[in-house]
Motif scaffolding. Structure first.
Motif, PDB file in Angstrom:
ATOM      1  N   TRP A 128     -57.296  -8.668 -14.119  1.00 33.63           N
ATOM      2  CA  TRP A 128     -58.088  -9.757 -13.352  1.00 33.63           C
ATOM      3  C   TRP A 128     -59.463  -8.783 -12.923  1.00 33.63           C
ATOM      4  O   TRP A 128     -60.654  -9.103 -12.929  1.00 33.63           O
ATOM      5  N   HIS A 129     -59.058  -7.787 -12.361  1.00 32.21           N
ATOM      6  CA  HIS A 129     -59.989  -6.706 -11.680  1.00 32.21           C
ATOM      7  C   HIS A 129     -60.875  -6.072 -12.746  1.00 32.21           C
ATOM      8  O   HIS A 129     -62.049  -5.991 -12.701  1.00 32.21           O
ATOM      9  N   LEU A 179     -41.579 -11.437 -15.775  1.00 30.12           N
ATOM     10  CA  LEU A 179     -42.265 -11.161 -16.929  1.00 30.12           C
ATOM     11  C   LEU A 179     -43.837 -11.282 -16.769  1.00 30.12           C
ATOM     12  O   LEU A 179     -44.417 -10.154 -17.326  1.00 30.12           O
ATOM     13  N   VAL A 180     -44.163 -12.136 -15.845  1.00 33.77           N
ATOM     14  CA  VAL A 180     -45.707 -12.059 -15.477  1.00 33.77           C
ATOM     15  C   VAL A 180     -45.901 -11.015 -14.776  1.00 33.77           C
ATOM     16  O   VAL A 180     -47.207 -10.238 -15.092  1.00 33.77           O
ATOM     17  N   GLY A 181     -45.055 -10.498 -13.942  1.00 29.80           N
ATOM     18  CA  GLY A 181     -45.288  -8.958 -13.345  1.00 29.80           C
ATOM     19  C   GLY A 181     -45.580  -7.988 -14.209  1.00 29.80           C
ATOM     20  O   GLY A 181     -46.347  -7.090 -13.852  1.00 29.80           O
ATOM     21  N   MET A 219     -50.209 -13.023  -7.124  1.00 32.40           N
ATOM     22  CA  MET A 219     -49.311 -12.781  -5.851  1.00 32.40           C
ATOM     23  C   MET A 219     -49.641 -11.374  -5.388  1.00 32.40           C
ATOM     24  O   MET A 219     -49.028 -10.966  -4.103  1.00 32.40           O
ATOM     25  N   PHE A 220     -50.443 -10.598  -6.105  1.00 30.30           N
ATOM     26  CA  PHE A 220     -50.457  -9.280  -5.519  1.00 30.30           C
ATOM     27  C   PHE A 220     -51.125  -8.965  -4.134  1.00 30.30           C
ATOM     28  O   PHE A 220     -50.878  -8.434  -3.350  1.00 30.30           O
ATOM     29  N   TRP A 233     -56.348 -14.344 -13.151  1.00 26.42           N
ATOM     30  CA  TRP A 233     -55.870 -14.563 -11.940  1.00 26.42           C
ATOM     31  C   TRP A 233     -55.160 -15.646 -11.556  1.00 26.42           C
ATOM     32  O   TRP A 233     -54.123 -15.629 -10.491  1.00 26.42           O
ATOM     33  N   LEU A 234     -55.336 -16.689 -12.180  1.00 26.93           N
ATOM     34  CA  LEU A 234     -54.645 -17.858 -11.996  1.00 26.93           C
ATOM     35  C   LEU A 234     -52.742 -17.942 -12.309  1.00 26.93           C
ATOM     36  O   LEU A 234     -52.232 -18.252 -11.605  1.00 26.93           O
ATOM     37  N   VAL A 235     -52.875 -17.309 -13.528  1.00 28.67           N
ATOM     38  CA  VAL A 235     -51.457 -16.938 -14.098  1.00 28.67           C
ATOM     39  C   VAL A 235     -50.806 -16.373 -13.065  1.00 28.67           C
ATOM     40  O   VAL A 235     -49.606 -16.606 -12.667  1.00 28.67           O
ATOM     41  N   ASP A 236     -51.628 -15.088 -12.766  1.00 29.04           N
ATOM     42  CA  ASP A 236     -50.503 -14.246 -11.720  1.00 29.04           C
ATOM     43  C   ASP A 236     -50.322 -14.910 -10.395  1.00 29.04           C
ATOM     44  O   ASP A 236     -49.371 -14.678  -9.767  1.00 29.04           O
ATOM     45  N   LEU A 237     -51.404 -15.846  -9.949  1.00 30.28           N
ATOM     46  CA  LEU A 237     -51.117 -16.472  -8.654  1.00 30.28           C
ATOM     47  C   LEU A 237     -50.119 -17.440  -8.729  1.00 30.28           C
ATOM     48  O   LEU A 237     -49.259 -17.356  -7.777  1.00 30.28           O
ATOM     49  N   TYR A 238     -49.951 -18.183  -9.651  1.00 31.04           N
ATOM     50  CA  TYR A 238     -48.786 -19.348  -9.736  1.00 31.04           C
ATOM     51  C   TYR A 238     -47.723 -19.057 -10.775  1.00 31.04           C
ATOM     52  O   TYR A 238     -46.668 -20.064 -10.416  1.00 31.04           O
TER      53      TYR A 238
END
Length: 143
Positions: free
Chosen positions: A121-122, A111-113, A1-2, A101-106
């Motif tokens: 990812w980077h 908690l994910v944040g 989401m970043f 990346w996928l977990v962060d996106l979806y």
């Protein structure tokens, strides 16, 4: 989401650079090189036409799906061509980055944040890219 939180100009600058880097990498791999100058010219013209269209769609139309499709296609083609020359730990770093990346996106939750998966990812993809650099310059990679 970043990346969705970035101002359009900064997101575009990040994504356009990713597109052009992936295309440059693909143009310089040994596996895709053909001996005839005509083939090389045709390949370069086709690739740059696609890149220009994707860049315009990303910057002007803010179409993230064109960016994603183009970037993933370029990277997939590069990795398929060079798969035998990439070490297992390099694949592992790339896969770990992709999962982050996928977990962060979806998975949008507090908690994910807190996990800072976009930063992970980077880091993973940076390591992955660093390990791929010798593909463009050496006969043996990741020894």
């Amino acid at each position: 989401m970043f990346h969705l939180t970035l101002v359009h100009a900064w997101r575009s600058a990040d994504e356009v650079a990713m597109l052009w880097m992936a295309a440059t990498a693909l143009l310089h791999t040994h596996a895709w090189a053909k001996p005839t100058p005509t083939y090389r010219l045709l390949r370069s013209v086709c690739l740059h036409t696609v890149l220009l269209a994707a860049t315009i769609a990303n910057v002007r139309e803010e179409n993230i799906w064109v960016f994603r499709a183009t970037f993933l296609t370029l990277v997939a083609r590069l990795l398929i061509l060079e798969r035998k020359r990439i070490a297992p730990r390099t694949w592992l770093a790339g896969a770990a980055g992709g999962v982050c990346w996928l977990v962060d996106l979806y998975a949008c939750s507090p908690l994910v944040g807190l996990l800072y998966l976009h930063a992970m990812w980077h880091l993973c993809i940076g390591y992955f890219a660093m390990r791929l650099l010798p593909l463009f310059d050496a006969d043996v990679v990741n020894e």
